[in-house]
Design a protein around this motif. Structure first.
Motif, PDB file in Angstrom:
ATOM      1  N   ALA A  16      27.247  -7.804 -10.722  1.00 59.04           N
ATOM      2  CA  ALA A  16      28.003  -7.193  -9.624  1.00 59.04           C
ATOM      3  C   ALA A  16      27.301  -7.374  -8.294  1.00 59.04           C
ATOM      4  CB  ALA A  16      28.235  -5.716  -9.915  1.00 59.04           C
ATOM      5  N   THR A  28      31.192  -7.322  -4.785  1.00 53.99           N
ATOM      6  CA  THR A  28      32.016  -6.225  -5.299  1.00 53.99           C
ATOM      7  C   THR A  28      33.189  -6.677  -6.171  1.00 53.99           C
ATOM      8  OG1 THR A  28      33.314  -6.225  -3.242  1.00 53.99           O
ATOM      9  CG2 THR A  28      31.422  -4.717  -3.373  1.00 53.99           C
ATOM     10  N   ARG A  50      27.446   1.198 -10.387  1.00 50.03           N
ATOM     11  CA  ARG A  50      26.774  -0.008  -9.891  1.00 50.03           C
ATOM     12  C   ARG A  50      25.300   0.314  -9.676  1.00 50.03           C
ATOM     13  NH1 ARG A  50      29.553  -3.917  -7.207  1.00 50.03           N
ATOM     14  NH2 ARG A  50      28.109  -3.916  -5.443  1.00 50.03           N
ATOM     15  N   MET A  58      35.150   3.747 -12.076  1.00 40.58           N
ATOM     16  CA  MET A  58      34.103   3.930 -11.081  1.00 40.58           C
ATOM     17  C   MET A  58      34.288   5.257 -10.353  1.00 40.58           C
ATOM     18  SD  MET A  58      33.635   0.113  -9.485  1.00 40.58           S
ATOM     19  CE  MET A  58      32.223   0.666  -8.534  1.00 40.58           C
ATOM     20  N   GLY A  85      32.725  -0.784  -3.933  1.00 37.71           N
ATOM     21  CA  GLY A  85      33.066  -1.448  -5.182  1.00 37.71           C
ATOM     22  C   GLY A  85      34.426  -1.132  -5.744  1.00 37.71           C
ATOM     23  N   VAL A 122      31.613   4.451 -15.067  1.00 35.97           N
ATOM     24  CA  VAL A 122      30.813   3.245 -14.868  1.00 35.97           C
ATOM     25  C   VAL A 122      30.203   3.326 -13.471  1.00 35.97           C
ATOM     26  CG1 VAL A 122      32.287   1.848 -16.388  1.00 35.97           C
ATOM     27  CG2 VAL A 122      32.650   1.782 -13.913  1.00 35.97           C
ATOM     28  N   PRO A 182      33.124  -8.256 -10.816  1.00 36.23           N
ATOM     29  CA  PRO A 182      33.375  -7.536 -12.077  1.00 36.23           C
ATOM     30  C   PRO A 182      34.846  -7.503 -12.478  1.00 36.23           C
ATOM     31  CG  PRO A 182      31.781  -6.338 -10.763  1.00 36.23           C
ATOM     32  CD  PRO A 182      32.313  -7.443  -9.887  1.00 36.23           C
ATOM     33  N   THR A 184      30.626   5.340  -4.875  1.00 39.19           N
ATOM     34  CA  THR A 184      31.946   4.979  -4.375  1.00 39.19           C
ATOM     35  C   THR A 184      32.152   5.608  -2.989  1.00 39.19           C
ATOM     36  OG1 THR A 184      32.840   6.873  -5.569  1.00 39.19           O
ATOM     37  CG2 THR A 184      32.937   4.749  -6.673  1.00 39.19           C
ATOM     38  N   VAL A 216      32.940  -3.378 -20.809  1.00 37.70           N
ATOM     39  CA  VAL A 216      31.703  -3.276 -20.028  1.00 37.70           C
ATOM     40  C   VAL A 216      30.538  -2.927 -20.949  1.00 37.70           C
ATOM     41  CG1 VAL A 216      30.514  -2.013 -18.188  1.00 37.70           C
ATOM     42  CG2 VAL A 216      32.908  -2.668 -17.904  1.00 37.70           C
ATOM     43  N   HIS A 221      24.369  -4.611 -11.315  1.00 36.62           N
ATOM     44  CA  HIS A 221      25.303  -4.740 -12.429  1.00 36.62           C
ATOM     45  C   HIS A 221      26.196  -3.504 -12.475  1.00 36.62           C
ATOM     46  CE1 HIS A 221      22.907  -8.112 -13.819  1.00 36.62           C
ATOM     47  NE2 HIS A 221      23.783  -8.310 -14.784  1.00 36.62           N
ATOM     48  N   THR A 222      27.391  -3.702 -12.977  1.00 33.34           N
ATOM     49  CA  THR A 222      28.282  -2.590 -13.291  1.00 33.34           C
ATOM     50  C   THR A 222      28.058  -2.233 -14.752  1.00 33.34           C
ATOM     51  OG1 THR A 222      29.961  -3.218 -11.663  1.00 33.34           O
ATOM     52  CG2 THR A 222      30.685  -1.876 -13.511  1.00 33.34           C
ATOM     53  N   HIS A 223      27.609  -1.006 -14.998  1.00 36.42           N
ATOM     54  CA  HIS A 223      27.296  -0.543 -16.353  1.00 36.42           C
ATOM     55  C   HIS A 223      28.082   0.721 -16.659  1.00 36.42           C
ATOM     56  CE1 HIS A 223      23.966  -3.209 -17.319  1.00 36.42           C
ATOM     57  NE2 HIS A 223      23.382  -2.930 -16.175  1.00 36.42           N
TER      58      HIS A 223
END
Length: 378
Positions: free
Chosen positions: A50, A53, A83, A76, A180, A81, A56, A177, A42, A92-94
């Motif tokens: 993303a 869901t 969203r 997550m 995702g 990480v 990614p 959360t 990632v 985006h998922t970072h």
């Protein structure tokens, strides 16, 4: 087979679309699967698109050896990480570190987006809106509808959509959360990235390091390529500042491309195995000129009406679309080729499909079919 690499002494002045394709696939971990961890991947890719869901997870399956979707899901849950809306005003998922630094880097794009909604924000003090929104979402994560209703209580004459867009543009909001998570889900609920991570906000970084990281993951690339990827403008001066540290090439249209001196540029004939990518994978969106991955004849062909489909890379290029349906315990994957496939290509696609379905579904059996484009209609 090990990829041949052109080094500084022998690099060509002009890179063909196929040479760019192989270089990009190598940087994107799509020429061969790597043992890299999900978190490191990632970070290397500067995030995963993303908008939905599940993509990614499919992006990482296409790139990582022995990928387990629960690894990303656990990251997550542990808040390593997140969203968040960043590049191109999309989710985006970072990694946590990138969420804190990339988000302020692309704030100029959020400011431009905010101007689009200015008519719906007449009479709204944006500083107060930011303060009220922060207080609300840091008190507890708020569903979008609830945040909108709370903001309307302060500004009843404003456009409801404009209020929530403004909150998203003014504040670095993350989707918390269970939204995702793999095989779980939940409605969108928002809080600030600093509150979610329990960390102080980062100052706006200089873009130089991000340019180098972009080239490492997407190069060789032009200034316009990175600007399109990031949703930013005026990056020319950054590339010029970095020019002494970079190599330069030209594509077949004469566009100047920049690259890291020691980055891999495999031989254009390096084999590229088929890969199943979800809709909106950044390898398809990370350049202004996308012909290095998408043939001219196939532009826009992963859309039917308002429906986006997954893409299949065949010999490194977008040459098919795919979807999965379920019939009881059987996963049925339909591949629609956009050109005539050779027998060996069909066999490789079928093998890759089986690998993907065995990991990414809980079906007890699967069926891979090669259909016609009409199969993807309503």
């Amino acid at each position: 087979m090990a990829a041949k690499t052109h080094r500084t002494a022998a690099h060509p002045a002009v890179l063909s679309a196929r040479a760019l394709n192989r270089a990009t696939l190598d940087r994107q971990l799509l020429l061969r699967r790597t043992a890299m961890s999900a978190q490191d991947a990632v970070a290397h890719l500067l995030g995963l698109q993303a908008q939905n869901t599940k993509p990614p997870y499919f992006q990482l399956h296409a790139r990582l050896a022995d990928f387990d979707p629960h690894e990303l899901s656990a990251l997550m849950e542990s808040r390593e990480v997140v969203r968040i809306v960043t590049l191109r005003s999309t989710l985006h998922t970072h990694t946590a570190d990138d969420a804190l630094t990339l988000r302020p880097l692309v704030q100029a794009a959020r400011d431009r987006e905010l101007k689009v909604f200015r008519r719906g924000l007449a009479g709204v003090d944006l500083d107060r809106l930011a303060a009220v929104s922060r207080e609300l979402v840091e008190e507890r994560p708020r569903p979008v509808k609830e945040l909108r209703e709370e903001l309307l209580g302060h500004w009843p004459d404003a456009d409801p959509l404009a209020l929530t867009v403004a909150a998203r543009c003014l504040l670095p909001l993350v989707q918390v959360t269970p939204r995702g998570l793999w095989e779980r889900g939940g409605q969108v609920a928002l809080t600030t990235v600093e509150h979610w991570l329990g960390r102080d906000p980062e100052p706006v970084p200089a873009p130089d390091d991000t340019v180098l990281r972009y080239l490492n993951a997407f190069g060789p690339a032009s200034v316009k390529d990175m600007q399109r990827w990031a949703g930013l403008t005026r990056l020319r001066e950054v590339f010029e500042r970095l020019r002494p540290r970079l190599l330069t090439f030209r594509d077949e249209h004469g566009t100047e491309l920049f690259d890291l001196p020691d980055a891999p540029r495999p031989d254009p004939d390096t084999p590229a195995p088929p890969r199943f990518l979800p809709e909106f994978d950044n390898v398809l969106l990370g350049h202004d000129d996308r012909s290095r991955v998408i043939p001219e004849a196939n532009k826009g062909r992963n859309w039917v009406g308002n429906q986006a489909y997954g893409t299949v890379l065949v010999d490194g290029f977008f040459e098919a679309v795919w979807r999965v349906e379920r019939e009881e315990e059987t996963a049925i994957l339909t591949v629609q080729p956009l050109r005539t496939l050779r027998r060996g290509e069909r066999a490789e696609i079928t093998e890759e499909a089986g690998r993907m379905l065995s990991v990414m579904t809980d079906a007890t059996s699967y069926d891979v079919r090669f259909g016609t484009f009409l199969d993807f209609g309503d």
